[in-house]
Design a protein around this motif. Structure first.
Motif, short mmCIF file in Angstrom:
data_model
loop_
_atom_site.label_atom_id
_atom_site.label_comp_id
_atom_site.label_asym_id
_atom_site.label_seq_id
_atom_site.Cartn_x
_atom_site.Cartn_y
_atom_site.Cartn_z
N TYR A 97 25.32 40.37 25.61
CA TYR A 97 25.78 39.04 25.96
C TYR A 97 24.96 38.02 25.18
CZ TYR A 97 28.08 35.70 29.10
OH TYR A 97 28.89 34.71 29.62
N GLU A 98 25.65 37.20 24.39
CA GLU A 98 24.96 36.16 23.63
C GLU A 98 24.63 34.98 24.56
OE1 GLU A 98 26.45 35.46 19.40
OE2 GLU A 98 28.22 36.18 20.45
N GLU A 99 23.38 34.58 24.56
CA GLU A 99 22.98 33.45 25.39
C GLU A 99 21.77 32.78 24.75
OE1 GLU A 99 24.56 32.27 27.80
OE2 GLU A 99 23.28 31.40 29.35
N VAL A 119 19.61 35.20 20.25
CA VAL A 119 19.09 35.90 21.43
C VAL A 119 20.26 36.59 22.13
CG1 VAL A 119 17.90 35.64 23.63
CG2 VAL A 119 17.28 34.16 21.70
N ILE A 120 20.09 37.85 22.49
CA ILE A 120 21.13 38.55 23.24
C ILE A 120 20.52 39.31 24.41
CG2 ILE A 120 22.67 38.81 21.25
CD1 ILE A 120 21.74 41.74 21.05
N TYR A 121 21.35 39.50 25.44
CA TYR A 121 21.00 40.37 26.56
C TYR A 121 21.68 41.71 26.29
CZ TYR A 121 19.28 36.27 29.07
OH TYR A 121 18.57 35.15 29.45
N THR A 154 9.59 39.33 12.89
CA THR A 154 9.55 37.91 12.54
C THR A 154 9.45 37.03 13.78
OG1 THR A 154 10.91 38.34 10.59
CG2 THR A 154 10.77 36.06 11.32
N ARG A 155 10.29 37.32 14.79
CA ARG A 155 10.28 36.51 16.00
C ARG A 155 8.96 36.71 16.77
NH1 ARG A 155 14.58 34.18 18.70
NH2 ARG A 155 15.19 33.71 16.54
N GLN A 199 17.50 38.47 16.83
CA GLN A 199 16.04 38.51 16.72
C GLN A 199 15.34 38.82 18.04
OE1 GLN A 199 14.26 37.67 13.70
NE2 GLN A 199 16.27 37.83 12.76
N GLU A 200 16.10 38.72 19.14
CA GLU A 200 15.50 38.80 20.46
C GLU A 200 16.45 39.56 21.38
OE1 GLU A 200 13.32 35.29 23.06
OE2 GLU A 200 13.94 34.97 20.98
N PHE A 201 15.98 40.67 21.98
CA PHE A 201 16.85 41.54 22.76
C PHE A 201 16.29 41.63 24.19
CE2 PHE A 201 16.29 42.86 18.39
CZ PHE A 201 17.58 42.79 17.87
N ILE A 202 16.90 40.89 25.11
CA ILE A 202 16.48 40.89 26.50
C ILE A 202 17.30 41.94 27.24
CG2 ILE A 202 16.18 39.48 28.58
CD1 ILE A 202 16.27 37.01 26.73
#
Length: 815
Positions: A97-99, A119-121, A154-155, A199-202
């Motif tokens: 989910y893109e958020e 950022v994605i979940y 990088t992030r 870049q970011e996987f929650i």
């Protein structure tokens, strides 16, 4: 032996400098275009080719069909994953989910990051589909629990400066002031070109702690959000058709009765991973880069091909025209024992030298050409790609092909001269060779003429689009959007109050998007009239009671909204006609069934264009901010100016920005859009095509005219004595010039006759994409034909006037 060939070739090139320069210029232009466009095609075609088993990875997307057309969505309903989870044809299924969080904080270091991108979940299966290299943490359980996050290298370096990846594991980040998330993994960024740019996987369960909680729990089949993405990976023996059949069955099974009544349907499709970069229907994840287009790349490839062919044709024409001048050299060579094969090798060597010189110049020119085509070229595309072995191989093959195309036929012609006839000075040029030169010249000018006509007609259509009255005020109007996380109306109202104190502002309106925008808000509505039920889609505009006046929308009947919270509608003409009303006044007082609630029509406004003129006018209604207690649809303050002079405008814009910053003191997400610039963005692609055609036209005319100049130089040099005799016998300068020009102008005229219907067919086909289009005016074809003849006449006259002005005594002295 080989060195001797090159020495002779170099001498021959230097002896005929004018023809050599013309050949080099033509080939350089063609090769430069080919190099740059070839790099563009290679660049775009190598996106996401590095993924393991990439040919088995698919994104699931959604198509909506209705009587109004087809709507494409790159997302799917959240309910779909569970419905296909047991499919034996699928090896892995992953949803994310893109958020975009409003804020991320590293409180231990006192660092704060607003609106981080990409950022994605993601669920645990994400890293089974896309193979990232974990440099810290464990891939197996990195996203197993709520409150976990994996960062790219990088992030991670951005959030935790001066810490190694292993030191970052276990650190905590705070999202949106309240969600504590622990770093469980660090992965390498993808080094190859990709559209999977996250870049970011929650961890996906963390969504339950956000305002998306209800949406995630309910998983309604009737709800689709483009942010909800689903990827699948087929088994090695997986049946793609069987998976698609299951998706089709699910779509049919979960079609609501309401959708059936409205004639609407939904379908799920499997989009191959390598299609994401090119398919504009579903989009890519980084919208700032723009979408690649296969059709545009194909058009660019055709342009490069035609420019290259024009350069090759110049070479063939000029070299075959010069054949008689080299006849004695060939005769002597044959007498001394040179074989036909050796002569062809010699002449092909000369061609290769010219092609090589052109290639070197092309590499220098390519850097400039990349800047010229900046609208088509990605920011990170540069000449460093030329170091790639595949690109080098492609260039070598291209040079060999160009050498063969340009040089083989002239070499064949030159090597066929009869030794005895040559040494007896009995040389004649065959009619077949003369005809071939004429055919090739006609081909050159046909291509140039097609480009000229296409350029004029495309420019005419773009001018028509940009100058068309949209049906509302487009000049001197700007929209200032509130911060993305702003949910309350209070600050917008406060901002509007501060703006009213600026004397340069004429009027204000708080609302949603302007009358024409890239966003759409649509729902289904029902109207019952004397037992007849009308069901249709209805698009919404959101605005207060001043919205209609600010944008100067014309009311045909009734009034505007009483205020911005009362439940009433102002509809457009198109919707009024769909409902069956003969006049706008007939619609007043009638009610529409909207989500099981009757809403009255209080006004009818004149139709206006809601998007580009590619699409027709849709049924639309203006409504207020009915549900602001839960979520305000008013996201912008629209501003009309008193004075549009550039000096006043600059000062006014500064005051508008300062007022914004005085209200939103902790937010730098300032977005201002001019209405006329938004409309111009509708036609970005058309403007790119126009720019491409402008350059293509200029270059094709240049190459064609250079080739024509070369032939004219050759022809006039051969007819110097004839010109001298005619002058002695009393022929005027204009008569001689007309005699020399006539043959070439006939070829240009023939090219126009061939080009006109070809250009008409191409442009007429292109115009079918537009609901509203300009006419294919006769004067455009006439003007382009006259322009081409004028160009040719100027080029021809440069040499013919010079030859006609020559003193006949000099040309007849040897007689």
């Amino acid at each position: 032996m080989l060195i001797n060939y090159f020495k002779i070739a170099w001498r021959s090139i230097m002896k005929n400098k004018a023809f050599s320069i013309i050949n080099v210029i033509g080939l350089t232009i063609g090769l430069s275009a080919s190099f740059v466009i070839g790099l563009m095609i290679y660049y775009d075609s190598t996106f996401d080719t590095f993924h393991k088993d990439g040919n088995r990875i698919y994104r699931v997307v959604t198509d909506y069909k209705s009587p109004e057309g087809v709507f494409y969505n790159g997302g799917v309903t959240l309910a779909l994953k569970d419905a296909i989870s047991n499919n034996s044809n699928l090896e892995t299924i992953s949803e994310f989910y893109e958020e975009r969080p409003a804020k991320v904080e590293n409180k231990s270091n006192g660092l704060e990051f607003k609106w981080p991108e990409f950022v994605i979940y993601a669920d645990e299966a994400y890293f089974n589909i896309f193979n990232y290299n974990f440099i810290a943490g464990n891939k197996t359980n990195a996203l197993a629990n709520p409150g976990n996050v994996v960062l790219t290298k990088t992030r991670a370096a951005n959030y935790f400066p001066n810490l190694s990846p292993s030191q970052i594991i276990g650190k905590t980040l705070v999202y949106n002031d309240s969600i504590n998330i622990t770093v469980t993994g660090i992965v390498e960024n993808f080094k190859s070109r990709t559209d999977i740019i996250f870049q970011e996987f929650i961890s996906h369960p963390t969504l339950l702690q956000t305002d998306r909680r209800e949406e995630i729990i309910e998983k309604k089949w009737g709800s689709t959000n483009s942010a909800s993405q689903l990827y699948v990976k087929l088994n090695k023996a997986g049946n793609l058709k069987a998976v698609q059949k299951r998706l089709d069955d699910l779509a049919t099974e979960h079609t609501s009765e309401s959708d059936k009544a409205f004639g609407q349907s939904r379908n799920f499709y499997l989009q191959p991973l390598n299609d994401i970069h090119f398919n504009e229907n579903y989009g890519i994840y980084d919208w700032s880069k723009g979408q690649a287009s296969k059709s545009l790349l194909a058009s660019l490839a055709l342009v490069a091909l035609f420019l290259l062919l024009l350069g090759c044709i110049n070479f063939i024409n000029l070299n075959t025209a010069q054949a008689t001048q080299r006849a004695k050299e060939i005769g002597i060579r044959k007498t001394l024992g040179s074989s036909k094969k050796q002569l062809i090798t010699q002449f092909m060597g000369e061609t290769f030298l010219l092609v090589l010189c052109s290639a070197i110049l092309s590499l220098i020119l390519s850097k400039w050409l990349i800047n010229v085509f900046s609208d088509f070229v990605a920011e990170d595309l540069n000449l460093q790609l030329l170091k790639n072995p595949l690109v080098i191989l492609g260039i070598v093959l291209l040079l060999i092909i160009v050498t063969f195309l340009s040089g083989f036929y002239p070499a064949l012609v030159l090597s066929k001269f009869n030794t005895v006839s040559v040494l007896k000075n009995n040389i004649s040029v065959g009619q077949k060779k003369v005809k071939l030169r004429k055919y090739l010249t006609v081909f050159q000018f046909t291509i140039a003429q097609v480009f000229i006509i296409a350029t004029l007609l495309v420019s005419k259509q773009i001018n028509f689009l940009l100058s068309k009255d949209m049906g509302f005020k487009t000049d001197a109007v700007v929209s200032v959007y509130s911060p993305r996380n702003e949910r309350e109306l209070f600050k917008k109202q406060l901002y509007a109050e501060k703006l009213r104190a600026i004397p340069e502002i004429k009027s204000l309106s708080i609302g949603g998007n302007p009358p024409a925008s890239f966003s759409t808000s649509t729902t289904n509505v029902t109207y019952v009239n004397e037992g007849e039920t009308v069901k249709t889609e209805l698009q919404f505009l959101y605005g207060d009671e001043k919205y209609i006046d600010l944008f100067e929308l014309k009311l045909l009947a009734g009034r505007t909204l009483r205020n911005d919270t009362v439940r009433e509608l102002v509809i457009n003409e198109t919707f009024s006609k769909i409902l069956g009303f003969k006049t706008p006044n007939d619609a007043l007082g009638k009610t529409i069934d909207l989500n099981n609630s009757n809403v009255p029509i209080v006004g009818v406004m004149k139709d206006f264009y809601q998007r580009s003129l590619k699409t027709g006018i849709k049924p639309m209604a203006l409504r207020g901010d009915w549900f602001r207690d839960r979520y305000s649809q008013f996201q912008a303050v629209h501003i009309a100016f008193q004075n549009t002079a550039s000096t006043h405008l600059k000062e006014t814009l500064l005051k508008i920005e300062l007022a914004y910053k005085s209200v939103y003191t902790e937010n730098d997400d300032y977005r201002l859009e001019f209405m006329d610039q938004t409309i111009a963005k509708f036609y970005n692609r058309e403007q790119k095509i126009s720019k491409l055609l402008n350059w293509s036209t200029g270059l094709s005319i240049l190459i064609s005219c250079l080739g024509l100049l070369g032939l004219v130089i050759y022809t006039t040099n051969r007819r110097v004595k004839e010109i001298g005799v005619r002058k002695v016998l009393g022929a005027s300068l204009l008569e001689i010039n007309a005699l020399l020009c006539k043959e070439f102008l006939i070829l240009v005229a023939i090219a126009f006759v061939i080009a006109a219907p070809l250009a008409w067919l191409g442009i007429n086909n292109w115009l079918q994409d537009f609901a509203y289009k300009t006419s294919l005016s006769f004067w455009v074809f006439l003007l382009s034909g006259c322009a081409m003849i004028l160009f040719a006449l100027l080029v021809i006259s440069i040499k013919t006037f010079q030859a006609a002005n020559t003193n006949p005594v000099n040309s007849l002295r040897s007689e």
